[in-house]
Design an enzyme around this catalytic site. Sequence first.
Site, short mmCIF file in Angstrom:
data_model
loop_
_atom_site.label_atom_id
_atom_site.label_comp_id
_atom_site.label_asym_id
_atom_site.label_seq_id
_atom_site.Cartn_x
_atom_site.Cartn_y
_atom_site.Cartn_z
N LYS A 175 -7.21 9.75 -1.00
CA LYS A 175 -7.76 9.39 0.32
C LYS A 175 -6.62 8.94 1.23
O LYS A 175 -6.10 7.84 1.10
CB LYS A 175 -8.79 8.26 0.21
CG LYS A 175 -9.52 8.08 1.55
CD LYS A 175 -10.13 6.74 1.77
CE LYS A 175 -9.22 5.73 2.42
NZ LYS A 175 -8.82 6.03 3.81
N SER A 229 -2.51 -3.19 2.40
CA SER A 229 -2.38 -4.63 2.57
C SER A 229 -2.78 -5.37 1.28
O SER A 229 -3.55 -4.86 0.47
CB SER A 229 -3.27 -5.10 3.72
OG SER A 229 -4.62 -4.84 3.40
N THR A 230 -2.28 -6.58 1.16
CA THR A 230 -2.58 -7.40 -0.01
C THR A 230 -4.08 -7.70 -0.07
O THR A 230 -4.70 -7.67 -1.14
CB THR A 230 -1.75 -8.70 0.04
OG1 THR A 230 -0.38 -8.32 0.02
CG2 THR A 230 -2.04 -9.61 -1.12
N GLU A 231 -4.67 -7.93 1.10
CA GLU A 231 -6.10 -8.24 1.16
C GLU A 231 -6.93 -7.07 0.58
O GLU A 231 -7.82 -7.26 -0.24
CB GLU A 231 -6.45 -8.47 2.63
CG GLU A 231 -7.79 -9.09 2.87
CD GLU A 231 -8.08 -9.09 4.36
OE1 GLU A 231 -7.14 -9.17 5.17
OE2 GLU A 231 -9.28 -8.98 4.70
N GLY A 233 -5.78 -4.76 -1.37
CA GLY A 233 -5.40 -4.65 -2.78
C GLY A 233 -6.33 -5.47 -3.67
O GLY A 233 -6.76 -5.02 -4.74
N GLU A 250 0.83 -1.32 -4.45
CA GLU A 250 2.07 -1.48 -3.68
C GLU A 250 1.63 -2.09 -2.36
O GLU A 250 1.06 -1.41 -1.51
CB GLU A 250 2.70 -0.09 -3.50
CG GLU A 250 4.18 -0.16 -3.27
CD GLU A 250 4.47 -0.29 -1.81
OE1 GLU A 250 4.54 -1.46 -1.35
OE2 GLU A 250 4.59 0.72 -1.13
N CYS A 284 6.55 -1.63 4.36
CA CYS A 284 6.33 -2.78 3.48
C CYS A 284 7.65 -3.43 3.08
O CYS A 284 7.70 -4.62 2.83
CB CYS A 284 5.54 -2.35 2.26
SG CYS A 284 6.16 -0.82 1.56
N GLU A 384 2.97 -10.94 7.08
CA GLU A 384 3.51 -9.61 7.34
C GLU A 384 3.05 -9.14 8.72
O GLU A 384 1.87 -8.87 8.93
CB GLU A 384 3.01 -8.63 6.27
CG GLU A 384 3.68 -7.28 6.40
CD GLU A 384 3.28 -6.31 5.29
OE1 GLU A 384 2.08 -6.21 4.99
OE2 GLU A 384 4.19 -5.66 4.74
P1 NDP Z 1 -5.36 -1.49 4.66
O1 NDP Z 1 -4.85 -2.11 3.43
O2 NDP Z 1 -6.71 -1.89 5.12
O3 NDP Z 1 -5.38 0.11 4.54
C1 NDP Z 1 -4.61 0.88 3.65
C2 NDP Z 1 -5.47 2.02 3.08
O4 NDP Z 1 -6.52 1.47 2.29
C3 NDP Z 1 -6.14 2.89 4.13
O5 NDP Z 1 -6.24 4.23 3.67
C4 NDP Z 1 -7.51 2.23 4.23
O6 NDP Z 1 -8.49 3.04 4.80
C5 NDP Z 1 -7.78 1.93 2.77
N1 NDP Z 1 -8.82 0.92 2.55
C6 NDP Z 1 -9.23 -0.09 3.38
N2 NDP Z 1 -10.24 -0.79 2.83
C7 NDP Z 1 -10.48 -0.24 1.61
C8 NDP Z 1 -11.40 -0.52 0.56
N3 NDP Z 1 -12.29 -1.52 0.63
N4 NDP Z 1 -11.38 0.26 -0.54
C9 NDP Z 1 -10.49 1.26 -0.64
N5 NDP Z 1 -9.61 1.60 0.32
C10 NDP Z 1 -9.58 0.85 1.44
O7 NDP Z 1 -4.29 -1.74 5.80
P2 NDP Z 1 -4.50 -1.63 7.38
O8 NDP Z 1 -4.37 -0.23 7.75
O9 NDP Z 1 -5.74 -2.35 7.82
O10 NDP Z 1 -3.23 -2.47 7.90
C11 NDP Z 1 -3.30 -3.91 7.94
C12 NDP Z 1 -2.02 -4.53 7.43
O11 NDP Z 1 -1.78 -4.14 6.08
C13 NDP Z 1 -0.76 -4.07 8.15
O12 NDP Z 1 -0.58 -4.75 9.33
C14 NDP Z 1 0.28 -4.36 7.12
O13 NDP Z 1 0.59 -5.74 7.17
C15 NDP Z 1 -0.40 -4.03 5.81
N6 NDP Z 1 -0.08 -2.66 5.33
C16 NDP Z 1 0.86 -2.51 4.37
C17 NDP Z 1 1.23 -1.23 3.98
C18 NDP Z 1 2.29 -1.01 2.94
O14 NDP Z 1 3.03 -0.03 3.03
N7 NDP Z 1 2.36 -1.86 1.91
C19 NDP Z 1 0.64 -0.04 4.57
C20 NDP Z 1 -0.39 -0.30 5.52
C21 NDP Z 1 -0.72 -1.57 5.88
P3 NDP Z 1 -8.84 2.75 6.37
O15 NDP Z 1 -7.64 3.24 7.10
O16 NDP Z 1 -10.06 3.51 6.66
O17 NDP Z 1 -9.05 1.27 6.52
#
Ligand code: NDP
Length: 490
Positions: A175, A229-231, A233, A250, A284, A384
Site C-alpha cells: 500500500k 510515523s511512530t504513532e 507504527g 522504520e 526520517c 519530528e
Molecule cells: P503516517 O505514519 O500516518 O503514514 C505513513 C503510511 O502509513 C501512509 O501510507 C499511511 O496512509 C499509512 N497509514 C496511516 N494510518 C494507518 C493505519 N492505521 N494502518 C495502516 N497504515 C496506515 O504518516 P503521515 O503521512 O501522517 O505523516 C505524519 C508524520 O509522520 C510526518 O510529519 C513525519 O514526522 C512522520 N513520517 C515519517 C516517515 C519516515 O520516513 N519514517 C514517513 C512519513 C511520515 P495514509 O497516507 O492514507 O495516511
Amino acid sequence: MSAIQNKLFIGGKFVDAKDGATIAVHNPHDNSLITHVAEAKAADVDAAVDAAERAFPLWSGMAAAERGKLLLKLADRIEAEADALAQLEAIDTGHPIRDAKNIDVLRTAACYRYFGGMADKFQGSVIPVDAGFINYVQRAPIGVVGQIVPWNFPLMFTSWKLGPALAAGNTVVMKPSEITPLSTLRIAELMAEIGFPEGVVNIVIGYGHTAGQHLAEHPKVGKISFTGSTETGRRIVEASKGNLKRVQLELGGKGANIVFDDANLIAAVNGSAWAIFHNQGQACIAGSRLIIHEKVADEFLERFVKLASSIRLGNPLDPETEMGPLTSTLHRDRVLSYVDIAQQQGATILTGGKAPSNPDLSKGCYIEPTVVRAKPTDRVSQEEVFGPFVSVTTFKDDAEALQIANMTEYGLGGGLWTRDLSRAHKMAREIRAGMVWVNSYKRVNPGSPFGGVGQSGYGREMGFEAMHDYTEAKSVWVNVDAQILPHFKR
Ligand code: NDP
C-alpha cells in the site's frame, strides 16, 4: 511522458476499485490535479491478498537465480527510463528533478540490482550437532507480506521493501501513500512487462485508516513492513496481533548532527545543509538537530545561515532547482505550525520560517530553509518536524554533546564532524542510533542495514539483515545413520 497509470494492480492486472472509488493526486508545485487513482478498500485488499497467496507456491518454488534475474531486469529497465521515472517522481512528490534522477532513480535501480544478485547467494547453514545427525537450517520465505510505504521517498522505499521480500521468495501486497502512488504504479507496469508472474506483487492504493489498517490486520498476511510515523507504527503493532504477524518498523527520527571544534568547518557546513535540506527535510534520517561546539558556533552558523538562505527554491522540473515544495498542503501547514511553537518557547528564527515571497511559487507547498536557535528540551528539538527546519544548540564538551544527542525518544540516524579518530569512534559507539555517519551524513547503500532503535522502530531494511527479516529459519534434523533411538527400544 507516457499515460500515467492510475489503477490498482491485482493478480497481474490493472483494475478499478470494486466500488469505483477514486482519490485525487496533486502536484505540490502548484496544487494542480495530476490524475485520480483508484481507491482500494477492504474488499480490494482481500482480492490482492488472495492473488498474492495464489502466487506464493510458484514464486517461492522458482529457482532463486530466476527470481534474481527478474529483479536484475527490473533494475536495467529503471535505468533505461530514468528520465521519465524522475519526472513522474518530481511532479508527484516535489523532489527536485536533479535529485530524483541522480539519487532516487539511481538508488532504486541499485537496490533492485543488489537484491537481484542476492537472491541465489543468501544461504542457510549446517550446524554441528550430535554424532550421526545432520542439522541444516534453511531460510524459508514467510509467505504473503504486506508493505506500507509513506510519501517522502515512494520510488526508493518501494525498492527497499520489494527487493529483499521478492528475492527471498515472498509475495507482496503493497500500500503506497495515496498522496504519492504514481511511481509505484509505473514500477508495477514494468514488472508486468518484464514477466514477473501475476500476483507476485499487488498494489493497493488507499487510505491508511481503511486499506492500510485492513492489510495490517489481515489474517493471511505473515509480515508487515511499515515506514511512517511512530504513532501509526504503534497502530500497526496493535493491528498485527490477531495472527501474531511479524512486524518491521522504520519510524520517525530526530537526527543529532554534532559539529566538534576540530571539524573541517567547510565540509561540516555543506554536509549539515545536505543532512537537513535534501528532500525539503522530509526524511526520517534528516539531521534535524545541529549540536555545535560553542567555540566554533558563531563561525559555523554564519556560514550555515548564509548557505541555507541561498538555496534555490523552485519548480521541481527546473534542473537548477535545489529545493522543491513539501509534498502536501496539509504537511506544509504542519511544518509551519512549528515556527509558532518554536517562538512560543523562546526560540529564535535565524532564517526562513515562512513561505517564499516569489509569486511563481505562491500556489505550491513551499517553505524557506529554516534555522532555529532553540533549547535542547524545546519541542522543536524533540519532535519530528519533517521539513526544511533545523534546530540549533551548542555544547561545551564531548559529554554534553552526547547527553544532548541522546535526549530524544528517537534513535534512527546521527552524524558527527571531527578530525579526531578516537573521538569519532567513541561517539559512534555511544550515540543511541541505528546508523551513524562520521564526516558525512545520510549515506545509504543497499548492502548496509537501515533502521533504528527506541521509538524509531525495529527490524532492518537492506543488506543481509533484510534477507533475515524476510525469511524464517527452518531447522531440519536428519538421522544419517538411521539409528534406532534408545528411548523405547525393544
Ligand atoms: P503516517 O505514519 O500516518 O503514514 C505513513 C503510511 O502509513 C501512509 O501510507 C499511511 O496512509 C499509512 N497509514 C496511516 N494510518 C494507518 C493505519 N492505521 N494502518 C495502516 N497504515 C496506515 O504518516 P503521515 O503521512 O501522517 O505523516 C505524519 C508524520 O509522520 C510526518 O510529519 C513525519 O514526522 C512522520 N513520517 C515519517 C516517515 C519516515 O520516513 N519514517 C514517513 C512519513 C511520515 P495514509 O497516507 O492514507 O495516511
